[in-house]
Design an enzyme around this catalytic site. Sequence first.
Site, PDB file in Angstrom:
ATOM      1  N   CYS A 123      55.005 -12.526   0.793  1.00 36.03           N
ATOM      2  CA  CYS A 123      53.588 -12.151   0.723  1.00 36.03           C
ATOM      3  C   CYS A 123      52.856 -13.047  -0.285  1.00 36.03           C
ATOM      4  CB  CYS A 123      53.453 -10.685   0.322  1.00 36.03           C
ATOM      5  SG  CYS A 123      51.746 -10.137   0.157  1.00 36.03           S
ATOM      6  N   ASP A 146      38.439   0.105  10.546  1.00 33.20           N
ATOM      7  CA  ASP A 146      38.118   0.105   9.121  1.00 33.20           C
ATOM      8  C   ASP A 146      38.796   1.325   8.520  1.00 33.20           C
ATOM      9  OD1 ASP A 146      36.049   2.165  10.108  1.00 33.20           O
ATOM     10  OD2 ASP A 146      35.900   2.312   7.938  1.00 33.20           O
ATOM     11  N   CYS A 157      50.011 -12.558  -1.758  1.00 35.34           N
ATOM     12  CA  CYS A 157      48.990 -11.846  -2.519  1.00 35.34           C
ATOM     13  C   CYS A 157      49.215 -11.996  -4.025  1.00 35.34           C
ATOM     14  CB  CYS A 157      48.971 -10.366  -2.137  1.00 35.34           C
ATOM     15  SG  CYS A 157      50.145  -9.363  -3.066  1.00 35.34           S
ATOM     16  N   CYS A 211      52.370  -9.938  -5.486  1.00 31.53           N
ATOM     17  CA  CYS A 211      53.731 -10.358  -5.164  1.00 31.53           C
ATOM     18  C   CYS A 211      54.192 -11.579  -5.973  1.00 31.53           C
ATOM     19  CB  CYS A 211      53.883 -10.559  -3.658  1.00 31.53           C
ATOM     20  SG  CYS A 211      53.873  -8.959  -2.793  1.00 31.53           S
ATOM     21  N   ASP A 229      27.874   1.562   8.579  1.00 31.00           N
ATOM     22  CA  ASP A 229      27.896   2.794   9.365  1.00 31.00           C
ATOM     23  C   ASP A 229      26.504   3.420   9.300  1.00 31.00           C
ATOM     24  OD1 ASP A 229      27.722   3.863   6.857  1.00 31.00           O
ATOM     25  OD2 ASP A 229      29.643   4.904   6.910  1.00 31.00           O
ATOM     26  N   HIS A 268      47.354  -6.453  -2.500  1.00 27.87           N
ATOM     27  CA  HIS A 268      48.548  -6.503  -1.647  1.00 27.87           C
ATOM     28  C   HIS A 268      48.324  -5.738  -0.342  1.00 27.87           C
ATOM     29  CE1 HIS A 268      52.678  -6.366  -0.233  1.00 27.87           C
ATOM     30  NE2 HIS A 268      52.457  -5.082   0.005  1.00 27.87           N
TER      31      HIS A 268
HETATM   32 ZN   LIG Z   1      51.855  -8.810  -1.697  1.00 34.97          ZN
END
Ligand SMILES: [Zn+2]
Length: 375
Positions: free
Chosen positions: A304, A266, A306, A309, A93, A334
């Site tokens: 998920c 963003d 991630c 999880c 930015d 996550h």
């Molecule tokens: Zn997750």
Amino acid sequence: MTRLFRYELIGTDGGARRGVFHTPRGPVRTPGFMPVGTLGTVKGLTIDQVAATGADMILGNTYHLRLRPGHETVAALGGLHKMCGWDGPILTDSGGFQVFSLGAINKVNEHAATFRSHIDGAKIELTPEHSIEIQQALGSDVAMVLDHVIALPAPMTQVEDALARSIRWAARCRIAADREDQALFAIVQGGLDRTLRQQCASELAAMSFEGYAVGGLSVGEPPEDMYTTTGFTTPHLPADKPRYLMGVGTPRDLLENIARGIDLFDCVMPTRNGRNALAFTDEGPLKLRNAVHKLDTRPLMEDCPCLACRHSRGYLRHLFVAGEMLGPILLSHHNLMYYGRLMQATRDAIEAGEFEAFKNAKLAGWGHEPFQETV
Ligand SMILES: [Zn+2]
């Protein structure tokens, strides 16, 4: 103008666009979400963990990096990519938003915004040219023009003055931005006013930037006002350039603005909320500190991939209650994975011509009706 940067529109579905923003450091699939790496780090995560969430481009903050460690130090360390280890495109930015929100402004005139550092009180003059100089030293792939940000609501004459100055500053940035390998995006301002937004969009469109941002939204106005403003602004932006809605937002904000022609977003929300024990899911956000999760053996989301999880909600709650640093790390991962997968599913839905049904189903899961403008 260089063609190192090119927006390829693959298809549309209603107002939603599926595209690719081509950059020398690789393609950015749109619609897409950019994780925010304020100080050259997406807080709490390694760069590999960020990449695993499906992000193509990340963001760095010019204001923060100018103050710490300093743009010259970043350049000496090989530039922002080398310093933080991210090979893909980076957007920086202009510093404008932070100067006006964090810095103690003592003067804004045609030449510059002068502010005091929120760290050591040093007086710094941010001109459009200096903003570009900093972004060139950082070596980002996409630089943003410096704009004059004002707090809303404000008297109309003040909004008009800031807007006119922002357009003049954009022209100065256009001249100063002479790096072939760095694109420059303009920022459309104009508050919630239809005429000002359209006038600003048209004037900037005529100046031929590589992309266009819609700025000055998500600053406290009701989300529906944001959607309406985006909806009447995007038709005045060039169809062959990417459109970026700055600092937005919730999962609902993303889908409603994609429906109105936005390509890039963003926001600190996935990581900031993650650090505060809030996890995004298809059923709405979960507050992991709540006692209801204490004995819950389920993951946040069944499908998920991630890092969080792999664990139970009960374990995640325990980490936050005990003040363990792993809690914020796991939830940040996550949430960015949630945003990344939401964008992938959105791109798939647009390609399949099923965006409207996809959006409405997601909104229903989060407890929202689709928004329809009344005018
Ligand atoms: Zn997750």
